[in-house]
Design a protein around this motif. Structure first.
Motif, PDB file in Angstrom:
ATOM      1  N   TYR A  94       0.796  -1.235  -0.077  1.00 11.90           N
ATOM      2  CA  TYR A  94       0.070  -0.048   0.199  1.00 11.90           C
ATOM      3  C   TYR A  94       1.069   1.108   0.000  1.00 11.90           C
ATOM      4  O   TYR A  94       1.649   1.293   0.814  1.00 11.90           O
ATOM      5  N   GLY A 142      -0.762   7.969  -2.893  1.00 12.19           N
ATOM      6  CA  GLY A 142      -1.479   7.985  -3.947  1.00 12.19           C
ATOM      7  C   GLY A 142      -2.606   7.070  -3.639  1.00 12.19           C
ATOM      8  O   GLY A 142      -3.484   6.787  -4.785  1.00 12.19           O
ATOM      9  N   ASN A 143      -2.831   6.327  -2.597  1.00 12.78           N
ATOM     10  CA  ASN A 143      -3.828   5.282  -2.069  1.00 12.78           C
ATOM     11  C   ASN A 143      -3.676   4.177  -3.178  1.00 12.78           C
ATOM     12  O   ASN A 143      -4.730   3.791  -3.766  1.00 12.78           O
ATOM     13  N   VAL A 144      -2.481   3.859  -3.654  1.00  9.90           N
ATOM     14  CA  VAL A 144      -2.144   2.713  -4.602  1.00  9.90           C
ATOM     15  C   VAL A 144      -2.240   1.419  -3.608  1.00  9.90           C
ATOM     16  O   VAL A 144      -1.277   1.321  -2.770  1.00  9.90           O
ATOM     17  N   THR A 202      -1.207  -2.595  -4.389  1.00 12.85           N
ATOM     18  CA  THR A 202      -0.835  -3.523  -5.500  1.00 12.85           C
ATOM     19  C   THR A 202      -0.949  -5.040  -4.709  1.00 12.85           C
ATOM     20  O   THR A 202      -0.351  -5.231  -3.612  1.00 12.85           O
ATOM     21  N   GLY A 243      -3.399  -3.857  -9.713  1.00  8.98           N
ATOM     22  CA  GLY A 243      -2.802  -2.327  -9.281  1.00  8.98           C
ATOM     23  C   GLY A 243      -4.068  -1.726  -9.001  1.00  8.98           C
ATOM     24  O   GLY A 243      -4.987  -1.441 -10.269  1.00  8.98           O
ATOM     25  N   CYS A 244      -4.344  -1.335  -7.808  1.00  8.07           N
ATOM     26  CA  CYS A 244      -5.736  -0.507  -7.638  1.00  8.07           C
ATOM     27  C   CYS A 244      -5.556   0.882  -6.885  1.00  8.07           C
ATOM     28  O   CYS A 244      -4.783   0.716  -6.040  1.00  8.07           O
ATOM     29  N   SER A 245      -6.492   1.726  -7.317  1.00  8.69           N
ATOM     30  CA  SER A 245      -6.333   2.950  -6.771  1.00  8.69           C
ATOM     31  C   SER A 245      -7.659   3.020  -5.489  1.00  8.69           C
ATOM     32  O   SER A 245      -8.675   3.134  -6.053  1.00  8.69           O
ATOM     33  N   CYS A 255      -9.552  -2.279 -11.349  1.00  5.52           N
ATOM     34  CA  CYS A 255      -8.006  -2.527 -11.189  1.00  5.52           C
ATOM     35  C   CYS A 255      -7.399  -2.703 -12.318  1.00  5.52           C
ATOM     36  O   CYS A 255      -7.809  -3.611 -13.241  1.00  5.52           O
TER      37      CYS A 255
END
Length: 170
Positions: A58, A62-64, A66, A87-89, A102
């Protein structure tokens, strides 16, 4: 009195194994929840990530999030490696559950006898629902369809996907 080195080392290892959990208290006595990532595939198979090949990261700026898992199957002279990356925001520190689309990749590589296997799918077709985050572990579900990277392959659909992973926050 002469003590043999091997005997001393062996006794020290046994003592450390016996005393370790006692000294640490009930925290180590609890059974740890296993990490997992699995799903059913439309091609008739299953993706079942193996413990030593699972991870989640995390990135707060960028609040990403994986998520990644690898499955390796060996049968005789055949080997099949399946790799799933998502990969998600998503703000998983906010109210949950939250569902996001994602960017994802899935690959199958290996060989069966003398035949080489090299297939790939990708895209934005997986929908991931983050259901809980306790500061260390993230859990959720996923499903959707990815398109083939190389021509001639049918799209690949994931169903009943789930994950429970220790999250490395950066």
């Amino acid at each position: 009195m002469t003590v043999r080195w091997k005997t001393f080392v062996g006794a020290a290892v046994v003592a450390a194994l016996v005393m370790g959990p006692v000294a640490a208290g009930p925290a180590l006595a609890k059974k740890k929840k296993k990490e997992s990532m699995k799903a059913s595939l439309s091609a008739g198979g299953k993706f079942n990530g193996q413990k030593k090949f699972l991870f989640a990261v995390y990135s707060a700026p960028g609040n990403v999030v994986t998520l990644s898992g690898t499955s390796i199957k060996r049968r005789g002279r055949s080997v099949l490696t399946r790799i799933l990356n998502m990969g998600c925001s998503a703000d998983i520190k906010g109210p949950l559950p939250v569902t996001v689309g994602c960017a994802s990749q899935y690959a199958e590589t290996g060989f069966k006898g003398r035949t080489v296997i090299d297939k790939g799918w990708g895209g934005e077709g997986l929908s991931v629902t983050f259901t809980s985050y306790d500061g260390t572990r993230v859990t959720g579900t996923f499903s959707g369809t990815l398109v083939a990277n190389n021509g001639g392959l049918a799209p690949l659909t994931f169903s009943n996907g789930s994950f429970s992973l220790i999250l490395d926050a950066q």
